[in-house]
Structure formats: structure tokens, C-alpha cells
Write a protein that holds these residues in place. Structure first.
Motif, PDB file in Angstrom:
ATOM      1  N   PHE A 111      47.447  33.654  53.469  1.00 44.85           N
ATOM      2  CA  PHE A 111      47.018  34.272  52.220  1.00 44.85           C
ATOM      3  C   PHE A 111      48.167  34.422  51.233  1.00 44.85           C
ATOM      4  CE2 PHE A 111      44.594  36.287  55.751  1.00 44.85           C
ATOM      5  CZ  PHE A 111      43.477  35.473  55.629  1.00 44.85           C
ATOM      6  N   LYS A 112      47.885  34.049  49.991  1.00 49.92           N
ATOM      7  CA  LYS A 112      48.883  34.167  48.928  1.00 49.92           C
ATOM      8  C   LYS A 112      48.299  35.032  47.816  1.00 49.92           C
ATOM      9  CE  LYS A 112      50.790  29.575  49.863  1.00 49.92           C
ATOM     10  NZ  LYS A 112      49.894  29.286  50.998  1.00 49.92           N
ATOM     11  N   GLN A 113      49.143  35.868  47.247  1.00 52.19           N
ATOM     12  CA  GLN A 113      48.714  36.779  46.190  1.00 52.19           C
ATOM     13  C   GLN A 113      49.489  36.496  44.913  1.00 52.19           C
ATOM     14  OE1 GLN A 113      50.470  40.742  45.549  1.00 52.19           O
ATOM     15  NE2 GLN A 113      48.539  41.541  46.337  1.00 52.19           N
ATOM     16  N   LYS A 114      48.777  36.491  43.804  1.00 56.76           N
ATOM     17  CA  LYS A 114      49.415  36.454  42.490  1.00 56.76           C
ATOM     18  C   LYS A 114      49.229  37.832  41.866  1.00 56.76           C
ATOM     19  CE  LYS A 114      50.679  32.054  41.631  1.00 56.76           C
ATOM     20  NZ  LYS A 114      52.012  31.626  41.158  1.00 56.76           N
ATOM     21  N   LYS A 115      50.337  38.443  41.467  1.00 61.62           N
ATOM     22  CA  LYS A 115      50.254  39.774  40.880  1.00 61.62           C
ATOM     23  C   LYS A 115      49.674  39.713  39.470  1.00 61.62           C
ATOM     24  CE  LYS A 115      54.078  41.721  43.548  1.00 61.62           C
ATOM     25  NZ  LYS A 115      55.398  42.406  43.495  1.00 61.62           N
ATOM     26  N   GLU A 116      49.169  40.847  39.027  1.00 61.55           N
ATOM     27  CA  GLU A 116      48.617  40.943  37.680  1.00 61.55           C
ATOM     28  C   GLU A 116      49.707  40.678  36.650  1.00 61.55           C
ATOM     29  OE1 GLU A 116      46.126  44.172  34.929  1.00 61.55           O
ATOM     30  OE2 GLU A 116      46.717  44.660  36.970  1.00 61.55           O
ATOM     31  N   ASP A 117      49.370  39.916  35.609  1.00 61.04           N
ATOM     32  CA  ASP A 117      50.301  39.676  34.528  1.00 61.04           C
ATOM     33  C   ASP A 117      49.548  39.729  33.200  1.00 61.04           C
ATOM     34  OD1 ASP A 117      48.948  37.223  34.277  1.00 61.04           O
ATOM     35  OD2 ASP A 117      50.404  36.172  35.532  1.00 61.04           O
ATOM     36  N   ALA A 118      50.159  39.270  32.134  1.00 64.76           N
ATOM     37  CA  ALA A 118      49.538  39.373  30.811  1.00 64.76           C
ATOM     38  C   ALA A 118      48.278  38.523  30.696  1.00 64.76           C
ATOM     39  CB  ALA A 118      50.538  38.969  29.735  1.00 64.76           C
ATOM     40  N   SER A 119      48.176  37.470  31.494  1.00 62.57           N
ATOM     41  CA  SER A 119      47.058  36.535  31.374  1.00 62.57           C
ATOM     42  C   SER A 119      45.985  36.694  32.441  1.00 62.57           C
ATOM     43  CB  SER A 119      47.581  35.091  31.424  1.00 62.57           C
ATOM     44  OG  SER A 119      48.492  34.842  30.374  1.00 62.57           O
ATOM     45  N   PHE A 120      46.365  37.186  33.627  1.00 66.36           N
ATOM     46  CA  PHE A 120      45.427  37.203  34.748  1.00 66.36           C
ATOM     47  C   PHE A 120      45.447  38.537  35.488  1.00 66.36           C
ATOM     48  CE2 PHE A 120      46.612  32.703  34.264  1.00 66.36           C
ATOM     49  CZ  PHE A 120      45.350  32.126  34.163  1.00 66.36           C
ATOM     50  N   HIS A 121      44.313  38.821  36.149  1.00 66.32           N
ATOM     51  CA  HIS A 121      44.214  39.957  37.050  1.00 66.32           C
ATOM     52  C   HIS A 121      44.814  39.563  38.409  1.00 66.32           C
ATOM     53  CE1 HIS A 121      41.613  42.336  34.393  1.00 66.32           C
ATOM     54  NE2 HIS A 121      40.964  41.223  34.125  1.00 66.32           N
ATOM     55  N   ARG A 122      45.067  40.556  39.246  1.00 65.22           N
ATOM     56  CA  ARG A 122      45.594  40.285  40.583  1.00 65.22           C
ATOM     57  C   ARG A 122      44.561  39.461  41.372  1.00 65.22           C
ATOM     58  NH1 ARG A 122      49.328  43.460  43.580  1.00 65.22           N
ATOM     59  NH2 ARG A 122      49.113  45.061  41.976  1.00 65.22           N
ATOM     60  N   ARG A 123      45.015  38.395  42.042  1.00 62.89           N
ATOM     61  CA  ARG A 123      44.082  37.537  42.754  1.00 62.89           C
ATOM     62  C   ARG A 123      44.701  36.998  44.039  1.00 62.89           C
ATOM     63  NH1 ARG A 123      47.516  36.499  38.474  1.00 62.89           N
ATOM     64  NH2 ARG A 123      48.002  34.312  38.196  1.00 62.89           N
ATOM     65  N   TRP A 124      43.815  36.520  44.934  1.00 61.73           N
ATOM     66  CA  TRP A 124      44.209  35.987  46.231  1.00 61.73           C
ATOM     67  C   TRP A 124      43.688  34.565  46.382  1.00 61.73           C
ATOM     68  CZ3 TRP A 124      47.290  38.378  49.848  1.00 61.73           C
ATOM     69  CH2 TRP A 124      47.541  39.744  49.635  1.00 61.73           C
ATOM     70  N   SER A 184      40.597  35.865  34.230  1.00 62.45           N
ATOM     71  CA  SER A 184      41.368  35.862  32.988  1.00 62.45           C
ATOM     72  C   SER A 184      41.298  37.199  32.277  1.00 62.45           C
ATOM     73  CB  SER A 184      40.836  34.771  32.054  1.00 62.45           C
ATOM     74  OG  SER A 184      41.503  34.805  30.810  1.00 62.45           O
ATOM     75  N   LYS A 185      42.443  37.625  31.748  1.00 60.07           N
ATOM     76  CA  LYS A 185      42.494  38.816  30.890  1.00 60.07           C
ATOM     77  C   LYS A 185      42.443  38.427  29.423  1.00 60.07           C
ATOM     78  CE  LYS A 185      45.460  42.055  32.172  1.00 60.07           C
ATOM     79  NZ  LYS A 185      46.729  42.678  32.612  1.00 60.07           N
ATOM     80  N   GLU A 186      42.488  37.109  29.153  1.00 62.19           N
ATOM     81  CA  GLU A 186      42.513  36.623  27.778  1.00 62.19           C
ATOM     82  C   GLU A 186      41.125  36.239  27.269  1.00 62.19           C
ATOM     83  OE1 GLU A 186      46.934  34.665  27.507  1.00 62.19           O
ATOM     84  OE2 GLU A 186      45.390  33.514  28.557  1.00 62.19           O
ATOM     85  N   ILE A 187      40.183  36.040  28.200  1.00 62.75           N
ATOM     86  CA  ILE A 187      38.805  35.698  27.854  1.00 62.75           C
ATOM     87  C   ILE A 187      37.917  36.829  28.341  1.00 62.75           C
ATOM     88  CG2 ILE A 187      36.942  34.018  28.134  1.00 62.75           C
ATOM     89  CD1 ILE A 187      39.123  31.965  28.892  1.00 62.75           C
ATOM     90  N   GLY A 188      36.991  37.287  27.482  1.00 67.04           N
ATOM     91  CA  GLY A 188      36.158  38.418  27.862  1.00 67.04           C
ATOM     92  C   GLY A 188      34.722  38.272  27.399  1.00 67.04           C
ATOM     93  N   LYS A 189      33.883  39.201  27.872  1.00 68.76           N
ATOM     94  CA  LYS A 189      32.464  39.192  27.543  1.00 68.76           C
ATOM     95  C   LYS A 189      32.095  40.497  26.858  1.00 68.76           C
ATOM     96  CE  LYS A 189      29.570  39.331  31.033  1.00 68.76           C
ATOM     97  NZ  LYS A 189      28.683  38.919  32.152  1.00 68.76           N
ATOM     98  N   ASN A 190      31.351  40.414  25.747  1.00 71.55           N
ATOM     99  CA  ASN A 190      30.944  41.631  25.032  1.00 71.55           C
ATOM    100  C   ASN A 190      29.667  42.220  25.636  1.00 71.55           C
ATOM    101  OD1 ASN A 190      28.662  40.316  23.966  1.00 71.55           O
ATOM    102  ND2 ASN A 190      29.611  39.887  21.995  1.00 71.55           N
ATOM    103  N   PRO A 191      29.218  43.387  25.170  1.00 73.02           N
ATOM    104  CA  PRO A 191      28.038  44.025  25.764  1.00 73.02           C
ATOM    105  C   PRO A 191      26.756  43.211  25.668  1.00 73.02           C
ATOM    106  CG  PRO A 191      29.284  45.610  24.461  1.00 73.02           C
ATOM    107  CD  PRO A 191      29.871  44.268  24.183  1.00 73.02           C
TER     108      PRO A 191
END
Length: 236
Positions: A111-124, A184-191
Motif C-alpha cells: 500500500f502506498k499513500q499520497k498525502k493531501e496537497d493543494a490539488s488532491f485529497h489524501r489517497r491510497w 481532486s480539490k481543483e474540480i468540484g460539484k455545486n448543489p
């Protein structure tokens, strides 16, 4: 319990506290554990690191391979790279059980983890090249969007899958694509379920002005203020 049993008492207690594996599921910081034992946070970090290495060298770790294989299959079934929060939620809704699963993820070799950064959430993930392909596709998708874009979910998924032409066909389906979009933290969905650039007020609707804009845009033609108010109430 079998994995932790290979450790001396203090190392075991440090690991239990760090990962919330005891009766109290609240994870303790390095500083809090250091204060408890009268040692520095760096010394606690060293104890934790040494404890994990000791477990990984033990017979108990080898005997637990079936558990790591099952976790690996779970990550694969969710698309091969998955947001930590969603992965743990898929395993259990119970916080204590999630802590135990997280500990196994940290411990397991695949298992490899990428920590949260400006572009992405924490993921495995398990396979580096697969994760990089998804990351690159998400970055390219973000670059293709303007601040004013509001795109229906089905259309955005199609655009995203176009960026993933070289991906394994096993993963290139709508369900997995939607899951990858949440990385992604750069792409989002509105209500209203429309997608765009996350920092845009069209997506991150906060005030009445933003809600009014979305209501009028959904209606598609000019509206009386009373109609706007009713539409806001109905939509949100």
C-alpha cells in the motif's frame, strides 16, 4: 492483537495511542504521547517507526498476508486509487474499525499513500503507474475548464474518460470515474450536481447572490425576484 503482540509494552502502547487502536478511538499526537512518557516528539516518532519495522519482520506479519491481499483487492475494486475517507467508509462505518484498517494500510507493504496537497485529497493505491495516470488525467481535465464553466455530470465524466484512453478498460466506467473525480480539490460539484472549477462561486455557492445566479441559470430565462426566491427555496 497478534501483530501488536510482537512488540515490547511501551512500543505497543505508543502504536495503540498513535493509531487509536484501544478503547479510545481518538488518535494521539506525537507531542501528547511524548508528554505522557516525558520524552520528545522525535523520540516517540522513532519508537513508532521502529515498532512498525519490527512488526513487518515478524512471523505474525507473514501470517497476516491474506488480510493485506483482501485490502489490496478492496482498493482495486474501488478503482485502484481511492480517497482515504471513502476507502475507510467502504470498510466500516465504525471509527474504531476504520482506525484498525488504517493501521493495516500503513503497515502493509503493497500500500502506498499520497498525502493531501493543494490539488488532491489524501489517497491510497497499490500501483504507482496507475495512480500517476489518474492524477495526470485529473490535472489535464482541470486545465481544460474555465472559471465560468458549469458542466453536467454525465458530460464531465465523458470528458474525463477521454483523458483516460490508455487506462485499463476494467476501470474506465462511469462509477469509477465519478470516484476518481472526488480525488481532486481543483474540480468540484455545486448543489445542483453541476461540475466546474472548485474555487468558482458557481461551484462553491456560499451566499444568496450565488444561489440566485444558479437558480436563474437553471431556469434559462429572466425571472421576477419573487420567482427567484421561490426557485432558491425549491432547489436548495
Amino acid at each position: 492483537k497478534r501483530l501488536l503482540a510482537v512488540l515490547p509494552e511501551r512500543a505497543r502502547d505508543v502504536v495503540i495511542a498513535r493509531y487509536g487502536l484501544g478503547k479510545n478511538s481518538q488518535k494521539m499526537t506525537l507531542e501528547a504521547i511524548g508528554s505522557q512518557y516525558g520524552i520528545t516528539r522525535e523520540r516517540v516518532r522513532q519508537i513508532e517507526s521502529s515498532a512498525l519495522a519490527s512488526i513487518q519482520k515478524s512471523e505474525a506479519f507473514e501470517e497476516a498476508q491474506a488480510v493485506f491481499d483482501e485490502l489490496s483487492d478492496g482498493i482495486d475494486s474501488l478503482g485502484g486509487v481511492v480517497r482515504e475517507e471513502e476507502l475507510l467508509e467502504s470498510i466500516s462505518k465504525d471509527k474504531s474499525a476504520q482506525n484498525h484498517a488504517h493501521f493495516l494500510l500503513v503497515l502493509g507493504n503493497p500500500f502506498k499513500q499520497k498525502k493531501e496537497d493543494a490539488s488532491f485529497h489524501r489517497r491510497w493505491y497499490v500501483r504507482e503507474e496507475h495512480a500517476e495516470m489518474v492524477h495526470t488525467a485529473l490535472k489535464n481535465l482541470y486545465k481544460s475548464l474555465s472559471d465560468d464553466d458549469l458542466i453536467p455530470e454525465s458530460e464531465l465524466v465523458t470528458m474525463f474518460l477521454d483523458e483516460l484512453k490508455n487506462a485499463n478498460k476494467e476501470y474506465t466506467n462511469e462509477e469509477v470515474a465519478k470516484r476518481w473525480l472526488t480525488l481532486s480539490k481543483e474540480i468540484g460539484k455545486n448543489p445542483l450536481g453541476e461540475w466546474g472549477v472548485a474555487h468558482s462561486p458557481n461551484v462553491r455557492a456560499k451566499g444568496m447572490r450565488d444561489y440566485a445566479y444558479l437558480a436563474i441559470k437553471r431556469h434559462g430565462s429572466p425571472m421576477h425576484f419573487s420567482e427567484v426566491a421561490k426557485s432558491i427555496s425549491d432547489l436548495f
